[in-house]
Structures are given as structure tokens and as C-alpha cells.
Design a protein around this motif. Structure first.
Motif, PDB file in Angstrom:
ATOM      1  N   ASP A  32     -21.266  34.801  -7.758  1.00 24.68           N
ATOM      2  CA  ASP A  32     -21.635  34.600  -9.158  1.00 24.68           C
ATOM      3  C   ASP A  32     -20.455  34.143 -10.018  1.00 24.68           C
ATOM      4  O   ASP A  32     -20.623  33.858 -11.210  1.00 24.68           O
ATOM      5  CB  ASP A  32     -22.233  35.877  -9.746  1.00 24.68           C
ATOM      6  CG  ASP A  32     -21.266  37.050  -9.721  1.00 24.68           C
ATOM      7  OD1 ASP A  32     -20.409  37.081  -8.813  1.00 24.68           O
ATOM      8  OD2 ASP A  32     -21.351  37.911 -10.611  1.00 24.68           O
ATOM      9  N   LYS A  33     -19.259  34.080  -9.430  1.00 25.76           N
ATOM     10  CA  LYS A  33     -18.072  33.682 -10.182  1.00 25.76           C
ATOM     11  C   LYS A  33     -17.458  32.370  -9.674  1.00 25.76           C
ATOM     12  O   LYS A  33     -16.483  31.892 -10.235  1.00 25.76           O
ATOM     13  CB  LYS A  33     -17.002  34.779 -10.083  1.00 25.76           C
ATOM     14  CG  LYS A  33     -17.428  36.138 -10.615  1.00 25.76           C
ATOM     15  CD  LYS A  33     -17.560  36.137 -12.130  1.00 25.76           C
ATOM     16  CE  LYS A  33     -17.859  37.530 -12.653  1.00 25.76           C
ATOM     17  NZ  LYS A  33     -18.016  37.547 -14.139  1.00 25.76           N
ATOM     18  N   ARG A  34     -18.040  31.799  -8.630  1.00 25.03           N
ATOM     19  CA  ARG A  34     -17.420  30.632  -7.995  1.00 25.03           C
ATOM     20  C   ARG A  34     -17.457  29.383  -8.879  1.00 25.03           C
ATOM     21  O   ARG A  34     -16.540  28.573  -8.850  1.00 25.03           O
ATOM     22  CB  ARG A  34     -18.115  30.344  -6.661  1.00 25.03           C
ATOM     23  CG  ARG A  34     -17.784  31.364  -5.582  1.00 25.03           C
ATOM     24  CD  ARG A  34     -18.561  31.116  -4.317  1.00 25.03           C
ATOM     25  NE  ARG A  34     -18.306  32.171  -3.343  1.00 25.03           N
ATOM     26  CZ  ARG A  34     -19.002  32.338  -2.224  1.00 25.03           C
ATOM     27  NH1 ARG A  34     -19.986  31.502  -1.929  1.00 25.03           N
ATOM     28  NH2 ARG A  34     -18.713  33.325  -1.405  1.00 25.03           N
ATOM     29  N   HIS A  35     -18.520  29.222  -9.629  1.00 22.10           N
ATOM     30  CA  HIS A  35     -18.679  28.005 -10.425  1.00 22.10           C
ATOM     31  C   HIS A  35     -18.503  28.296 -11.909  1.00 22.10           C
ATOM     32  O   HIS A  35     -18.969  29.322 -12.417  1.00 22.10           O
ATOM     33  CB  HIS A  35     -20.057  27.390 -10.197  1.00 22.10           C
ATOM     34  CG  HIS A  35     -20.326  26.192 -11.067  1.00 22.10           C
ATOM     35  ND1 HIS A  35     -20.890  26.288 -12.325  1.00 22.10           N
ATOM     36  CD2 HIS A  35     -20.087  24.869 -10.868  1.00 22.10           C
ATOM     37  CE1 HIS A  35     -20.987  25.098 -12.859  1.00 22.10           C
ATOM     38  NE2 HIS A  35     -20.522  24.216 -12.000  1.00 22.10           N
ATOM     39  N   LYS A  36     -17.813  27.398 -12.602  1.00 16.61           N
ATOM     40  CA  LYS A  36     -17.734  27.490 -14.059  1.00 16.61           C
ATOM     41  C   LYS A  36     -17.428  26.119 -14.633  1.00 16.61           C
ATOM     42  O   LYS A  36     -16.860  25.252 -13.956  1.00 16.61           O
ATOM     43  CB  LYS A  36     -16.665  28.498 -14.500  1.00 16.61           C
ATOM     44  CG  LYS A  36     -15.231  28.049 -14.253  1.00 16.61           C
ATOM     45  CD  LYS A  36     -14.219  29.027 -14.841  1.00 16.61           C
ATOM     46  CE  LYS A  36     -14.198  28.990 -16.342  1.00 16.61           C
ATOM     47  NZ  LYS A  36     -13.093  29.816 -16.913  1.00 16.61           N
TER      48      LYS A  36
ATOM     49  N   LYS B  34      -2.100  31.632  -5.229  1.00 17.36           N
ATOM     50  CA  LYS B  34      -2.530  31.510  -3.838  1.00 17.36           C
ATOM     51  C   LYS B  34      -4.055  31.398  -3.711  1.00 17.36           C
ATOM     52  O   LYS B  34      -4.675  32.043  -2.874  1.00 17.36           O
ATOM     53  CB  LYS B  34      -2.011  32.694  -3.003  1.00 17.36           C
ATOM     54  CG  LYS B  34      -0.496  32.762  -2.925  1.00 17.36           C
ATOM     55  CD  LYS B  34      -0.022  33.983  -2.162  1.00 17.36           C
ATOM     56  CE  LYS B  34      -0.355  33.878  -0.698  1.00 17.36           C
ATOM     57  NZ  LYS B  34       0.236  35.004   0.080  1.00 17.36           N
ATOM     58  N   THR B  35      -4.671  30.593  -4.561  1.00 14.22           N
ATOM     59  CA  THR B  35      -6.123  30.442  -4.570  1.00 14.22           C
ATOM     60  C   THR B  35      -6.490  28.966  -4.627  1.00 14.22           C
ATOM     61  O   THR B  35      -5.856  28.186  -5.323  1.00 14.22           O
ATOM     62  CB  THR B  35      -6.735  31.172  -5.788  1.00 14.22           C
ATOM     63  OG1 THR B  35      -6.318  32.549  -5.776  1.00 14.22           O
ATOM     64  CG2 THR B  35      -8.257  31.123  -5.750  1.00 14.22           C
TER      65      THR B  35
ATOM     66  N   SER C  55     -13.262  31.236  -2.862  1.00 12.68           N
ATOM     67  CA  SER C  55     -12.929  32.612  -2.493  1.00 12.68           C
ATOM     68  C   SER C  55     -13.462  33.641  -3.490  1.00 12.68           C
ATOM     69  O   SER C  55     -13.393  34.841  -3.246  1.00 12.68           O
ATOM     70  CB  SER C  55     -11.411  32.780  -2.364  1.00 12.68           C
ATOM     71  OG  SER C  55     -10.776  32.556  -3.607  1.00 12.68           O
ATOM     72  N   TYR C  56     -13.995  33.202  -4.611  1.00 14.59           N
ATOM     73  CA  TYR C  56     -14.538  34.122  -5.613  1.00 14.59           C
ATOM     74  C   TYR C  56     -15.889  34.669  -5.143  1.00 14.59           C
ATOM     75  O   TYR C  56     -16.529  34.121  -4.243  1.00 14.59           O
ATOM     76  CB  TYR C  56     -14.733  33.411  -6.953  1.00 14.59           C
ATOM     77  CG  TYR C  56     -13.470  33.191  -7.750  1.00 14.59           C
ATOM     78  CD1 TYR C  56     -12.209  33.183  -7.160  1.00 14.59           C
ATOM     79  CD2 TYR C  56     -13.532  32.961  -9.112  1.00 14.59           C
ATOM     80  CE1 TYR C  56     -11.062  32.962  -7.902  1.00 14.59           C
ATOM     81  CE2 TYR C  56     -12.387  32.732  -9.872  1.00 14.59           C
ATOM     82  CZ  TYR C  56     -11.159  32.736  -9.256  1.00 14.59           C
ATOM     83  OH  TYR C  56     -10.031  32.519  -9.998  1.00 14.59           O
TER      84      TYR C  56
END
Length: 399
Positions: free
Chosen positions: A50-54, A93-94, A46-47
């Protein structure tokens, strides 16, 4: 929420709370040879793209790796050298997916192998029968220093000055609203929201507290009093304790009839609020807020604490029972007898609220039995080290 996954000789179990996800790993014995640690990938669908993976990060590099002390270092560069890791950078809730890679090779030539993926969804702040909120704490943490360098520098300067000051000197150091909100992480908001559920004279709040100082909480309770809410308070009142004078001063606006000082040579260490609906003079309990959080700036912002809200009438009734005993002004020497008789241990219950002290250490005996008879998980949280009788069991025990 709890989910398991297995692959490549590695087993992982993920526990998703509201503001954190705990990952517990176990390895087959033959897969442990040469293991350097774990590299953990996280995906958040849901990010923004560019923020979905870390990669989750730690703070400890291998010898020889370039690394600035106190700065996070990604686990695909410096594998995490523990079989338990927590992700506190999640939101309520993520959905999150974690892939745990076993890492072999050498620090200069890592061999990051495929591992199992486990997917969990964090809980909601505003729903559920049993809600648990941890603050971030503490201002002395490296994370706080990274997020708020100016505030951290200011606090360190004040700490240095306090060491040179005369004994008893107490100088308040104010932080920015953003820093306070970051430290609280919803814990203070949960306390205020609970108090605000008491709308008018048809409602009651029964509070048992050790330290009653934080202005914003005092304002919330005072606002409830002005709405006509029936309020009673039992508070710590050990003779010659500075907290006693502060508690009496800050609680005075509620009126003497609403207050019961708990005069004892020990401490009244409870921190709970019972919400009830009034039926004439009778209280019909609705919910209880409890946990480890004192109503102080230290308790909310500087110490690692928890607030729990239990929307269960049976549990809330147990709290009301002990509150009524304390509010009646019974001799503290009778507390142990009252609890032992009126609050018997229920080790087979799905949810149980137990109080101390007890005659003969009955609670510890039941805790030990619970641990020894466990077949899946044993999860607990303690402020001090455990007694010798609490046997260490499986690798799934966690503190």
C-alpha cells in the motif's frame, strides 16, 4: 548514482544521494508547446504494497483549483511547473523508479501522457569513500509544521515574544526528541559517529570550528578526551565577538595546550575534523569530516547544512596541512600566501580540497574554466549568489 531515460520527447536524468533524489528534465523544442508541467510517479518495490506507489507532490496549484495553502497537492492534479524536482522522502539503500509524465491540456482537463522511467538506488549512510549527509532543516518549513504542528506553534509563539523582547534576550525553545531527530536526518549522528571512531590514545582528532556550542557534540568530544584521544582545536576568536567568549568557555575543559584561538578581524569560518592514527608524535591521517555545519543548535537543526566524510588520505592530508598552519598561530595576514603556495589548485584532479582566500582570485578562475569546459554535468552548491564571472551554461547546471 546517476541514471538517464528518454521517451516521448522528454529526457530525464536522476541523481540519487543518500537522503534525496534530484530529477532534472529536458524537452525537445517541438514538445514544449502547450506543456503545463510534469506529473511524477514513484515506485518503491521494497515498500509495503500500500506504500509502493505515490505521486510526488508540490505546493502550487493552478488558478481555480481547490487547495489549502501549505498543503501538498499531487502532481497528477497540479503538475509540477519546473524542469528540476527533488524527492526528499526517500530512505538510504533503497531502489526507486520514477516515471515523468509530460502534461498538456488545461488545468480543468489534464492530458497526462506517457513518459520515461528512470530507476536509481540511494546510497548508504555507513559506507563509501565519500559520504554526504544533508539535514532536513528548517523549523520554519511547511513540512515541519505538518509533521510537528504543536512544536511549530510553540516556536512561532517564542518568535513573536522575541520580537517584543529587549535586544540581546535569548530564550531557548526545546523541541521533542522526535522533532530533533527529524530535523537532523542523520547529520548529527554522522558527526558523533566520526568522533567516536577515535577510540583511545592511539588516535587523534584535530578540529577547526567557527561555533562550538551544541551540548551533544561537546559531550562527544569530551568523552573522546577522557578516552585519552589526542585532541587539538583551532577556534574562531575575533575580538569583541560574542561567539569568542562562548567558544573559549565551552572548549576550556580540553586544556589550554590543546587550544589555539584564531584571532582575526574577520571570521574563522572552517568546520572540519581530521581523524588520525598516532605513530609516536606523528599523525597518520585516516579521514576528514567537513561541510557547512556549525556545531550549534541552529547549524544542526534550523539551518540547511551538509556534512561530508571523505575517506581519502590525500584529501585528509590537505586538511591537516592547513590545520597545522592555523594551530601554529601564524599571523592571519600570511594565510593567503600560505594557501596560494601550499594548496595549489588542481583542476584536473578527480577529487580536490581547496581553501581560501587566494592571491589573484585563482580559485574563481579555475571554477569558471571548469564550468566552461564541461560536457556533461555541472553540479554545485552555494550559500550566496554566484559572481558574474561564473557563466551560465546548459540546463543541467543546478544550484
Amino acid at each position: 548514482m546517476r541514471q538517464d531515460a528518454r521517451g516521448n520527447g522528454l529526457f530525464v536524468r536522476a541523481y540519487a544521494g543518500v537522503t534525496g533524489v534530484l530529477l532534472a528534465m529536458n524537452m525537445e523544442e517541438q514538445s514544449c508547446k502547450g506543456l503545463l508541467g510534469f506529473a511524477i510517479e514513484r515506485e518503491a518495490p521494497s515498500y509495503k504494497p500500500d506504500k509502493r506507489h505515490k505521486w510526488l507532490s508540490g505546493l502550487v496549484p493552478f488558478p481555480g483549483q481547490k487547495h489549502k495553502a501549505g498543503e501538498p497537492i499531487s502532481s497528477n492534479i497540479a503538475p509540477l511547473q519546473k524542469f528540476r524536482w527533488s524527492d526528499y522522502t526517500v530512505y538510504p539503500k533503497t531502489e526507486y523508479s520514477y516515471t515523468i509524465h509530460p502534461v498538456y491540456g488545461s488545468p480543468t482537463a489534464l492530458d497526462i501522457r506517457p513518459g520515461p522511467t528512470v530507476t536509481v538506488t540511494t546510497g548508504s549512510l555507513d559506507s563509501g569513500e565519500f559520504r554526504v549527509i544533508f539535514n532536513r532543516a528548517v523549523v520554519s518549513s511547511q513540512a515541519f509544521q505538518r509533521e510537528f504542528p504543536a512544536a511549530a506553534k510553540k516556536l512561532q509563539k517564542a518568535l513573536n515574544a522575541a520580537k517584543r523582547a529587549k535586544k540581546g534576550t535569548d530564550k531557548e525553545v526545546l523541541l521533542t526528541p522526535e522533532a530533533y531527530k527529524w530535523l537532523s536526518r542523520g547529520l548529527l549522528e554522522e558527526i558523533r559517529a566520526f568522533v567516536e571512531r577515535a577510540l583511545d590514545a592511539d588516535w587523534a582528532l584535530d578540529i577547526c570550528i567557527y561555533e562550538y556550542e551544541l551540548q551533544v557534540i561537546r559531550d562527544s568530544v569530551e568523552a573522546a578526551r577522557k578516552r585519552g584521544v589526542n585532541i587539538r582545536v583551532v577556534y574562531h576568536a575575533k575580538p569583541s565577538d560574542p561567539r569568542t567568549k562562548k567558544n573559549a568557555k565551552y572548549l576550556a575543559p580540553l586544556g589550554k595546550a590543546a587550544l589555539r584561538p584564531r584571532v582575526t578581524s574577520k571570521i574563522c569560518h572552517d568546520k572540519f575534523i581530521i581523524l588520525s592514527k598516532m605513530n609516536g608524535k606523528k599523525r597518520n591521517v585516516v579521514s576528514v569530516l567537513c561541510g557547512s555545519t556549525n556545531f550549534t543548535e541552529n547549524g544542526v537543526y534550523r539551518q540547511f547544512n551538509v556534512v561530508q566524510v571523505v575517506e581519502d588520505v590525500a584529501t585528509a592530508n590537505e586538511y591537516l596541512k592547513i590545520f597545522e598552519f592555523l594551530f601554529a598561530g601564524n599571523n592571519p595576514a600570511q594565510t593567503k600566501k600560505f594557501i596560494t603556495k601550499q594548496n595549489p589548485m588542481q583542476p584536473n584532479a578527480a577529487l580536490f580540497a581547496g581553501f581560501s582566500p587566494r592571491t589573484g582570485g585563482a580559485d574563481l578562475k579555475d571554477f569558471i574554466a571548469e564550468v566552461n569546459h564541461s560536457r556533461r554535468d555541472v553540479l554545485f552548491c552555494v550559500v550566496f549568489s554566484m559572481g558574474q564571472g561564473c557563466a551560465q551554461r546548459h540546463s543541467w547546471q543546478t544550484q
